[in-house]
Scaffold this active site. Sequence first.
Site, PDB file in Angstrom:
ATOM      1  N   GLU A 168      22.937  21.150  38.230  1.00 31.92           N
ATOM      2  CA  GLU A 168      22.653  21.823  39.509  1.00 31.92           C
ATOM      3  C   GLU A 168      21.623  21.076  40.357  1.00 31.92           C
ATOM      4  O   GLU A 168      21.614  21.188  41.580  1.00 31.92           O
ATOM      5  CB  GLU A 168      22.191  23.262  39.278  1.00 31.92           C
ATOM      6  CG  GLU A 168      23.294  24.196  38.782  1.00 31.92           C
ATOM      7  CD  GLU A 168      23.387  24.245  37.259  1.00 31.92           C
ATOM      8  OE1 GLU A 168      22.766  23.388  36.593  1.00 31.92           O
ATOM      9  OE2 GLU A 168      24.089  25.143  36.746  1.00 31.92           O
ATOM     10  N   PHE A 174      20.418  39.074  30.531  1.00 30.95           N
ATOM     11  CA  PHE A 174      20.864  37.714  30.251  1.00 30.95           C
ATOM     12  C   PHE A 174      20.968  36.908  31.563  1.00 30.95           C
ATOM     13  O   PHE A 174      21.565  37.375  32.520  1.00 30.95           O
ATOM     14  CB  PHE A 174      22.232  37.760  29.547  1.00 30.95           C
ATOM     15  CG  PHE A 174      22.820  36.392  29.297  1.00 30.95           C
ATOM     16  CD1 PHE A 174      22.199  35.497  28.442  1.00 30.95           C
ATOM     17  CD2 PHE A 174      23.994  35.998  29.933  1.00 30.95           C
ATOM     18  CE1 PHE A 174      22.729  34.237  28.230  1.00 30.95           C
ATOM     19  CE2 PHE A 174      24.538  34.742  29.717  1.00 30.95           C
ATOM     20  CZ  PHE A 174      23.900  33.858  28.859  1.00 30.95           C
ATOM     21  N   GLN A 175      20.366  35.763  31.566  1.00 36.73           N
ATOM     22  CA  GLN A 175      20.358  34.864  32.728  1.00 36.73           C
ATOM     23  C   GLN A 175      19.755  35.481  33.986  1.00 36.73           C
ATOM     24  O   GLN A 175      20.181  35.199  35.101  1.00 36.73           O
ATOM     25  CB  GLN A 175      21.751  34.304  33.002  1.00 36.73           C
ATOM     26  CG  GLN A 175      22.212  33.412  31.855  1.00 36.73           C
ATOM     27  CD  GLN A 175      23.424  32.558  32.168  1.00 36.73           C
ATOM     28  OE1 GLN A 175      24.272  32.957  32.949  1.00 36.73           O
ATOM     29  NE2 GLN A 175      23.499  31.397  31.535  1.00 36.73           N
ATOM     30  N   LYS A 227      25.478  40.159  41.404  1.00 32.64           N
ATOM     31  CA  LYS A 227      26.906  40.069  41.101  1.00 32.64           C
ATOM     32  C   LYS A 227      27.709  41.267  41.634  1.00 32.64           C
ATOM     33  O   LYS A 227      28.818  41.106  42.156  1.00 32.64           O
ATOM     34  CB  LYS A 227      27.095  39.950  39.586  1.00 32.64           C
ATOM     35  CG  LYS A 227      28.544  39.726  39.192  1.00 32.64           C
ATOM     36  CD  LYS A 227      28.705  39.314  37.752  1.00 32.64           C
ATOM     37  CE  LYS A 227      30.186  39.037  37.459  1.00 32.64           C
ATOM     38  NZ  LYS A 227      30.412  38.616  36.078  1.00 32.64           N
ATOM     39  N   MET A 230       6.570   1.142  39.095  1.00 37.46           N
ATOM     40  CA  MET A 230       5.460   1.577  39.956  1.00 37.46           C
ATOM     41  C   MET A 230       4.301   2.077  39.103  1.00 37.46           C
ATOM     42  O   MET A 230       3.129   1.899  39.459  1.00 37.46           O
ATOM     43  CB  MET A 230       5.952   2.669  40.917  1.00 37.46           C
ATOM     44  CG  MET A 230       4.963   3.033  41.982  1.00 37.46           C
ATOM     45  SD  MET A 230       4.414   1.595  42.936  1.00 37.46           S
ATOM     46  CE  MET A 230       5.429   1.726  44.399  1.00 37.46           C
TER      47      MET A 230
HETATM   48  C1  LIG Z   1      10.776  13.274  38.586  1.00 39.40           C
HETATM   49  C2  LIG Z   1       9.644  12.299  38.637  1.00 39.40           C
HETATM   50  N1  LIG Z   1       8.906  12.069  37.529  1.00 39.40           N
HETATM   51  C3  LIG Z   1       7.878  11.180  37.567  1.00 39.40           C
HETATM   52  C4  LIG Z   1       7.573  10.518  38.718  1.00 39.40           C
HETATM   53  C5  LIG Z   1       6.397   9.527  38.763  1.00 39.40           C
HETATM   54  N2  LIG Z   1       6.872   8.178  39.048  1.00 39.40           N
HETATM   55  C6  LIG Z   1       6.827   7.609  40.282  1.00 39.40           C
HETATM   56  S1  LIG Z   1       7.482   6.100  40.351  1.00 39.40           S
HETATM   57  C7  LIG Z   1       7.838   6.114  38.710  1.00 39.40           C
HETATM   58  C8  LIG Z   1       8.516   4.937  38.060  1.00 39.40           C
HETATM   59  C9  LIG Z   1       9.911   4.762  38.514  1.00 39.40           C
HETATM   60  O1  LIG Z   1      10.547   3.827  37.688  1.00 39.40           O
HETATM   61  P1  LIG Z   1      11.937   3.186  38.084  1.00 39.40           P
HETATM   62  O2  LIG Z   1      12.876   4.233  38.531  1.00 39.40           O
HETATM   63  O3  LIG Z   1      12.389   2.341  36.952  1.00 39.40           O
HETATM   64  O4  LIG Z   1      11.583   2.333  39.353  1.00 39.40           O
HETATM   65  P2  LIG Z   1      10.654   1.038  39.549  1.00 39.40           P
HETATM   66  O5  LIG Z   1       9.292   1.530  39.946  1.00 39.40           O
HETATM   67  O6  LIG Z   1      10.628   0.301  38.254  1.00 39.40           O
HETATM   68  O7  LIG Z   1      11.320   0.300  40.639  1.00 39.40           O
HETATM   69  C10 LIG Z   1       7.421   7.304  38.120  1.00 39.40           C
HETATM   70  C11 LIG Z   1       7.540   7.640  36.689  1.00 39.40           C
HETATM   71  C12 LIG Z   1       8.362  10.820  39.859  1.00 39.40           C
HETATM   72  N3  LIG Z   1       8.123  10.266  41.044  1.00 39.40           N
HETATM   73  N4  LIG Z   1       9.397  11.683  39.769  1.00 39.40           N
END
Ligand SMILES: Cc1ncc(C[n+]2csc(CCOP(=O)(O)OP(=O)(O)O)c2C)c(N)n1
Length: 576
Positions: free
Chosen positions: A51, A113-114, A163, A484
């Site tokens: 979802e 439920f749900q 529902k 990052m």
């Molecule tokens: C749902 C979620 N969890 C954690 C983060 C924190 N976060 C920001 S950038 C990042 C790393 C992203 O890694 P990747 O998709 O491999 O991209 P890259 O930076 O290596 O290009 C994280 C964990 C986020 N933005 N969103």
Amino acid sequence: MEQLSGADMVVRSLADEGVEYIYGYPGGALLHVYDALFRQEAITHILVRHEQAATHMADGYARATGKPGVALVTSGPGATNTITGIATAYMDSIPMVIISGQVPSAFIGSDMFQEVDMVGISRPIVKHSFLVKRAEDIPEVIKKAFYLAQTGRPGPVVVDIPKDITDISKKYDYQYPETVQLRSYNPPTKGHKGQIRKAVELIQQAKKPVIYAGGGVILGKASEQLTALAQKLNVPVTNTLMGLGGYPGSDKQFVGMLGMHGSYCANQAMHHADLILAIGVRFDDRVTNNTSKFCPEAKIIHIDIDPASISKTVPADVPIVGPVDAVLDTMIRQIEETGTGIGQEALDSWWRQIHEWREERGGLFPYDPGDGKILKPQQVIETLYEVTKGQDTYITSDVGQHQMFAAQYYPFDKPNRWINSGGLGTMGFGLPAAMGVKLSFPDSQVACVTGEGSIQMNIQELSTCLQYDLNIKIINLNNQSLGMIQQWQDMQYRSRYAHSYMESLPDFVKLAESYGHVGMKIADPAMLQSAMEEAFSLKDRLVFMDIQVDPSEHVYPMQIKDGHMADMWLSKTERT
Ligand SMILES: Cc1ncc(C[n+]2csc(CCOP(=O)(O)OP(=O)(O)O)c2C)c(N)n1
């Protein structure tokens, strides 16, 4: 009058509202509505695999088309799975209507439920929500939901429907309202003429003006007006991450994105400006850096549809509340009557300074191409641009370094073509968002720039792509890590990589193939261009390009925490 059941009224109201696609997933509380969907042809339902993806698809559709996206989910876990998607849309002001099933009215509050209190859980992240109490109210509630989602500052609206209210055995008079009345909700339709006059006077006295334009320009469909105004005034323009494409990215007046990973030129121009014309922006912390040091010499004109945005973090000298297109139209007319007034000499000297900042760094986003043995992520985005420019291309992204590289190195010349989660920063957004775009624009190229961390957050949607022929191109900038996060760990934690290295990764080529798509692995820089050309020539296939890039690369510039706009790291060793 026509007689319809509650479930049929839900579907008919959506069709009468002009909805083309619904992204959804069935469940007990929604079975009546799904049965009504089965018996009609006006609306196409897309069965997602999770979802959250339904909300991001609806969101991608909304960002590309400017029309509200619609998600349909069941009660309980179906509803809670949408929360991240709703928050993503809320933070970026995206029009969306989320219809959630609910347990029968008589059981609400019994922990059935749900059962989950969807209206309560979603309250802080919606523009408005409705719990439908009577089947007869369905048409009006849906009309109001769409009206609220797309007027004023847009946003997501939840409609929670028990529902029993959708019971297909009970029928009621049906008529879809043409208009709605909502007391105490009156979004502005034009800006205050006197305020606009004051703004024009400030513009006419300026010596170092900058236009700082954001996502509000795109949401407000005001790119034409922004471009006309900027070109009439001949002033530099910078865009926020959300505003890219609102002003043509390859135009000579464009100085690049600003803010945390903005160009040296844009951040310097902002810091030294004497007038900032802020249009559809919210002075986000990822732009301003420390607000007490923000643009010390500048007077600020702030145009926004949402009065709550004005002076929220940075006080405006001339606030103008109103729809951006209408306000800019009036501003352009006033300038045409009175002349731009900006002194030519001052403007020439300002442009000389801007060019110097640009040349000093050797362009807007210079980078070290290395020894040519390992692919640089910047080079991948530049190649993506080379291969797709001139075609009508939409680029979505996930969140991380790859997102910033895409924003920096892909010039967007049109609005609605750059689709990313700027406010919430939601990893997992890119793939489903690209799917929502591709459904509406099947003849356009749609690419999702992602990382191996982000793509795995909604990878299951590769299955939906096969079912509906959503032949997008996935550009996975694979640095084998949460890049990052590692960049921050390099810069602030002496490279202590706490849980940011992915020790096991799937074989993305096999994974793509097992979902029925084409997979490509590219590591050799010499192969990049031809591989990408081949991928984009396969118009009727989804291609997953797993591109091995330099894992040690950082995104620069990067603003230095607590500094002013132009306090930046420019490379691993240089700072301003
Ligand atoms: C749902 C979620 N969890 C954690 C983060 C924190 N976060 C920001 S950038 C990042 C790393 C992203 O890694 P990747 O998709 O491999 O991209 P890259 O930076 O290596 O290009 C994280 C964990 C986020 N933005 N969103």
